[in-house]
Design an enzyme around this catalytic site. Structure first.
Site, PDB file in Angstrom:
ATOM      1  N   LYS A 106      -9.923  13.368   7.810  1.00 43.71           N
ATOM      2  CA  LYS A 106      -9.362  12.929   8.877  1.00 43.71           C
ATOM      3  C   LYS A 106      -9.261  14.139   9.954  1.00 43.71           C
ATOM      4  CE  LYS A 106      -6.514   8.973   7.893  1.00 43.71           C
ATOM      5  NZ  LYS A 106      -7.226   7.788   8.468  1.00 43.71           N
ATOM      6  N   ASP A 132     -12.023   7.332   3.486  1.00 42.97           N
ATOM      7  CA  ASP A 132     -10.929   7.034   4.242  1.00 42.97           C
ATOM      8  C   ASP A 132     -10.577   5.663   4.354  1.00 42.97           C
ATOM      9  OD1 ASP A 132      -8.845   7.776   5.730  1.00 42.97           O
ATOM     10  OD2 ASP A 132      -9.986   8.124   7.588  1.00 42.97           O
ATOM     11  N   ASP A 146      -2.546  10.379   3.298  1.00 36.30           N
ATOM     12  CA  ASP A 146      -3.779  10.108   3.635  1.00 36.30           C
ATOM     13  C   ASP A 146      -4.613  10.897   4.380  1.00 36.30           C
ATOM     14  OD1 ASP A 146      -6.451   8.995   3.726  1.00 36.30           O
ATOM     15  OD2 ASP A 146      -5.624   6.990   4.990  1.00 36.30           O
ATOM     16  N   LYS A 181       0.931  -1.021  -0.116  1.00 38.28           N
ATOM     17  CA  LYS A 181      -0.041  -0.145  -0.121  1.00 38.28           C
ATOM     18  C   LYS A 181       0.947   1.248   0.066  1.00 38.28           C
ATOM     19  CE  LYS A 181      -3.053   2.666   2.779  1.00 38.28           C
ATOM     20  NZ  LYS A 181      -3.950   2.594   4.053  1.00 38.28           N
ATOM     21  N   GLU A 238      -9.435   3.874   1.912  1.00 34.39           N
ATOM     22  CA  GLU A 238      -9.013   3.756   0.466  1.00 34.39           C
ATOM     23  C   GLU A 238      -7.962   2.766   0.386  1.00 34.39           C
ATOM     24  OE1 GLU A 238      -7.640   5.441   2.904  1.00 34.39           O
ATOM     25  OE2 GLU A 238      -5.588   5.006   2.723  1.00 34.39           O
ATOM     26  N   ARG A 256      -7.642  -0.410   1.214  1.00 35.45           N
ATOM     27  CA  ARG A 256      -8.213  -1.828   0.631  1.00 35.45           C
ATOM     28  C   ARG A 256      -8.352  -1.680  -1.047  1.00 35.45           C
ATOM     29  NH1 ARG A 256     -12.763  -1.579   5.246  1.00 35.45           N
ATOM     30  NH2 ARG A 256     -10.843  -1.020   6.091  1.00 35.45           N
ATOM     31  N   ASP A 284       1.519   6.607   5.346  1.00 35.36           N
ATOM     32  CA  ASP A 284       0.654   5.562   4.703  1.00 35.36           C
ATOM     33  C   ASP A 284       1.156   4.712   3.733  1.00 35.36           C
ATOM     34  OD1 ASP A 284      -1.627   4.541   5.436  1.00 35.36           O
ATOM     35  OD2 ASP A 284      -3.100   5.637   4.124  1.00 35.36           O
TER      36      ASP A 284
HETATM   37  N1  BES Z   1      -4.265   4.951   6.886  1.00 35.32           N
HETATM   38  C1  BES Z   1      -5.338   4.600   7.556  1.00 35.32           C
HETATM   39  C2  BES Z   1      -5.030   3.448   8.441  1.00 35.32           C
HETATM   40  C3  BES Z   1      -4.052   4.031   9.652  1.00 35.32           C
HETATM   41  C4  BES Z   1      -4.538   4.463  10.755  1.00 35.32           C
HETATM   42  C5  BES Z   1      -2.760   4.026   9.663  1.00 35.32           C
HETATM   43  C6  BES Z   1      -3.748   4.945  11.895  1.00 35.32           C
HETATM   44  C7  BES Z   1      -1.797   4.379  10.530  1.00 35.32           C
HETATM   45  C8  BES Z   1      -2.132   4.880  11.690  1.00 35.32           C
HETATM   46  C9  BES Z   1      -6.558   3.929   6.842  1.00 35.32           C
HETATM   47  O1  BES Z   1      -6.565   4.374   5.514  1.00 35.32           O
HETATM   48  C10 BES Z   1      -7.774   4.436   7.382  1.00 35.32           C
HETATM   49  O2  BES Z   1      -8.161   5.507   7.236  1.00 35.32           O
HETATM   50  N2  BES Z   1      -8.545   3.444   7.754  1.00 35.32           N
HETATM   51  C11 BES Z   1      -9.750   3.632   8.405  1.00 35.32           C
HETATM   52  C12 BES Z   1     -10.789   2.706   7.804  1.00 35.32           C
HETATM   53  C13 BES Z   1     -12.289   2.925   8.170  1.00 35.32           C
HETATM   54  C14 BES Z   1     -12.634   4.175   7.570  1.00 35.32           C
HETATM   55  C15 BES Z   1     -13.028   1.700   7.927  1.00 35.32           C
HETATM   56  C16 BES Z   1      -9.577   3.357   9.745  1.00 35.32           C
HETATM   57  O3  BES Z   1      -8.979   2.471  10.352  1.00 35.32           O
HETATM   58  O4  BES Z   1     -10.245   4.082  10.720  1.00 35.32           O
HETATM   59 ZN    ZN Z   2      -4.732   4.817   4.641  1.00 34.23          ZN
HETATM   60 ZN    ZN Z   3      -7.554   6.069   5.145  1.00 34.75          ZN
END
Ligand code: BES
Ligand code: ZN
Ligand code: ZN
Length: 472
Positions: free
Chosen positions: A246, A316, A239, A234, A318, A320, A257
């Site tokens: 966010k 967010d 992000d 990834k 994204e 996946r 990210d």
């Molecule tokens: N890049 C984030 C995950 C992340 C969070 C990485 C904190 C490192 C530190 C990812 O893209 C994300 O935002 N995931 C969301 C998914 C949710 C919206 C289903 C999450 O984990 O909150």
């Molecule tokens: Zn992300």
């Molecule tokens: Zn994200």
């Protein structure tokens, strides 16, 4: 950094690895794990590094102690250091060469600094020699090459998002292929991403002035076999969450990210430097998840490379999406025997394991067991998580084939559902997904061999894993 193997010490700063049992007569030093004590003997600086009890000795304890000692030598501005390696025998579970290797890794990992934006540069150690009869110059050279690749991954993660864009990632991959003739690099630009119907990667990347790239690296170390391992990373270079923006407190570290992609790129570099007799296909999906008039919208449906449509319930989620296209494209075009993806995928995995374990989801027990063995060898911690039809179903859509947010109540099984989404794109091959959101980045102080900020997690693990494949 110059390194060498020696039988007697040339330098006047000594790292002395010490078991607890051997520290009983020492004052103010017990030899506890990673305990450091600095003493002086004439012109010589003695840095004692506690490795804990010999009878319970682990490679982690040795690696962490040496890293702590090496960092102390750096703080003391020592340019040249002699490391007195430690003997774990008769401890049956650890061999002497493995123990030396852990010291070499620790000593080198402890020297890392990201200095670029500091006016006052800290001094770095320039020479390290290892006092041992149980490690060859070749082994030292190989270990150092791997650690330099870990630093390459850390540097990519620590650099500004404005610099490490998808285009820059592509450039890094191309220059790797130029430098190491055994690597072939192919890049799909934003137009090719569209014509090749990588609809999810296109959607995630479309809101940025830094357009997306699909980066493919092929390394054929064993032309005698058609078997190959695919590594998918990834590479979200920033992000912000898109329209599901966010908030403060969550957005600041999001230039990290792309840590999965950095680990994949650095692993391919290590594999090529070590000339491993194995075939590797690396696919990096690189995009900037931006907020702009052109960004993809929550609620819209996009069609993936695999032909499955996806309802975007949260922009967010994204990672996946871009991984789904990279995974499907990789299987379709390169037909790998197995696939491992690395991604800073969910905040949920941080709720489970903090920054200690990466979550591992695996469709195949053999693959899972080999990864766990590589984890024990490298010290990069993995914990296996479940896959099940229950979670697969939770990612099925109403208006589209799939949804990028599960149907389960908010806060339920976030990391597992992220993995389940990816599972919809796996075409029967053994697959493992490593959610490295917690371990890729260390916001606290250095701990043992784990640096502050980008940790380079995954490089040593994957190299150890690929080595187990050669020898099995
Ligand atoms: N890049 C984030 C995950 C992340 C969070 C990485 C904190 C490192 C530190 C990812 O893209 C994300 O935002 N995931 C969301 C998914 C949710 C919206 C289903 C999450 O984990 O909150
Ligand atoms: Zn992300
Ligand atoms: Zn994200």
């Amino acid at each position: 950094m110059k390194t060498s193997i020696a039988t007697t010490a040339r330098y006047d700063t000594h790292l002395i690895l010490t078991w607890k049992e051997d520290a009983t007569t020492m004052r103010d030093f017990e030899g506890k794990k990673s305990e450091i004590s600095v003493r002086y003997d004439g012109r010589t600086t003695l840095i004692y590094c506690g490795c804990g009890e010999k009878k319970e000795c682990t490679l982690d304890a040795v690696r962490e102690a040496t890293a702590a000692g090496s960092r102390k030598a750096g703080e003391l501005k020592r340019k040249a250091v002699s490391v007195f390696c430690i003997d774990p025998t008769p401890q049956p579970s650890i061999s002497l060469p493995d123990c030396v290797k852990a010291s070499v890794e620790g000593a080198l990992l402890g020297t890392y600094q990201f200095n670029r934006y500091k006016s006052e540069k800290l001094q770095t150690t320039e020479h390290i020699e290892f006092i041992t009869n149980h490690f060859t110059a070749k082994q030292l050279h190989e270990t150092q090459s791997i650690i330099e690749c870990v630093f390459f991954a850390r540097d990519l993660v620590n650099e500004n998002a404005e610099i490490i864009t998808p285009q820059r990632f592509a450039k890094e991959a191309q220059s790797l292929a130029k430098q190491l003739m055994t690597i072939k690099c192919t890049i799909l630009n934003e137009k090719e991403i569209e014509t090749q119907k990588l609809g999810l990667l296109k959607a995630v990347g479309q809101g940025s002035v830094y357009p997306p790239r699909l980066i493919i690296l092929e390394y054929k170390g064993n032309p005698k076999t058609k078997e190959s391992v695919a590594l998918v990373g990834k590479g979200i270079t920033f992000d912000c969450g898109g329209y599901n923006l966010k908030p403060s407190g969550h957005i600041e570290t999001m230039s990290n990210d792309m840590a999965g992609a950095a680990a994949v790129l650095a692993t391919v570099k290590a594999v090529a430097l070590l000339k491993l007799r194995i075939n590797v296909i690396a696919v990096i999906a690189a995009a900037h998840n931006a907020l702009d008039a052109a960004s993809y919208f929550p609620g819209d449906i996009h069609v993936s490379y695999a032909g499955k449509s996806v309802e975007i319930l949260n922009t967010d989620a994204e990672g996946r999406l871009i991984l789904a296209d990279a995974i499907a494209y990789c299987q379709d075009v390169y037909n790998p025997s197995e696939l491992i993806d690395l991604a800073t995928l969910t905040g949920s995995i941080i709720s489970s394991f903090g920054d200690y374990y990466a979550g591992m989801f695996a469709s195949d027990d053999g693959l899972a067991d080999r990864l766990i063995a590589a984890s024990a060898e490298s010290g990069e911690k993995l914990w296996r998580m479940p896959l099940s039809d229950y979670f697969l179903d939770s990612m099925k859509g109403d208006r589209a084939d799939l949804r990028n947010l599960s149907k389960l109540p908010r806060g339920h099984a976030g990391a597992v559902c992220g993995a389940a989404f990816l599972q919809h794109f796996i075409d029967g091959i053994p697959w493992a997904h490593l959610d490295i959101a917690g371990v890729a980045y260390n916001e606290r102080e250095c701990r043992g061999d784990i640096a502050k900020y980008g940790t380079g997690f995954g490089v040593r693990l994957l190299v150890a894993y690929l080595n187990t494949k050669i020898h099995s």
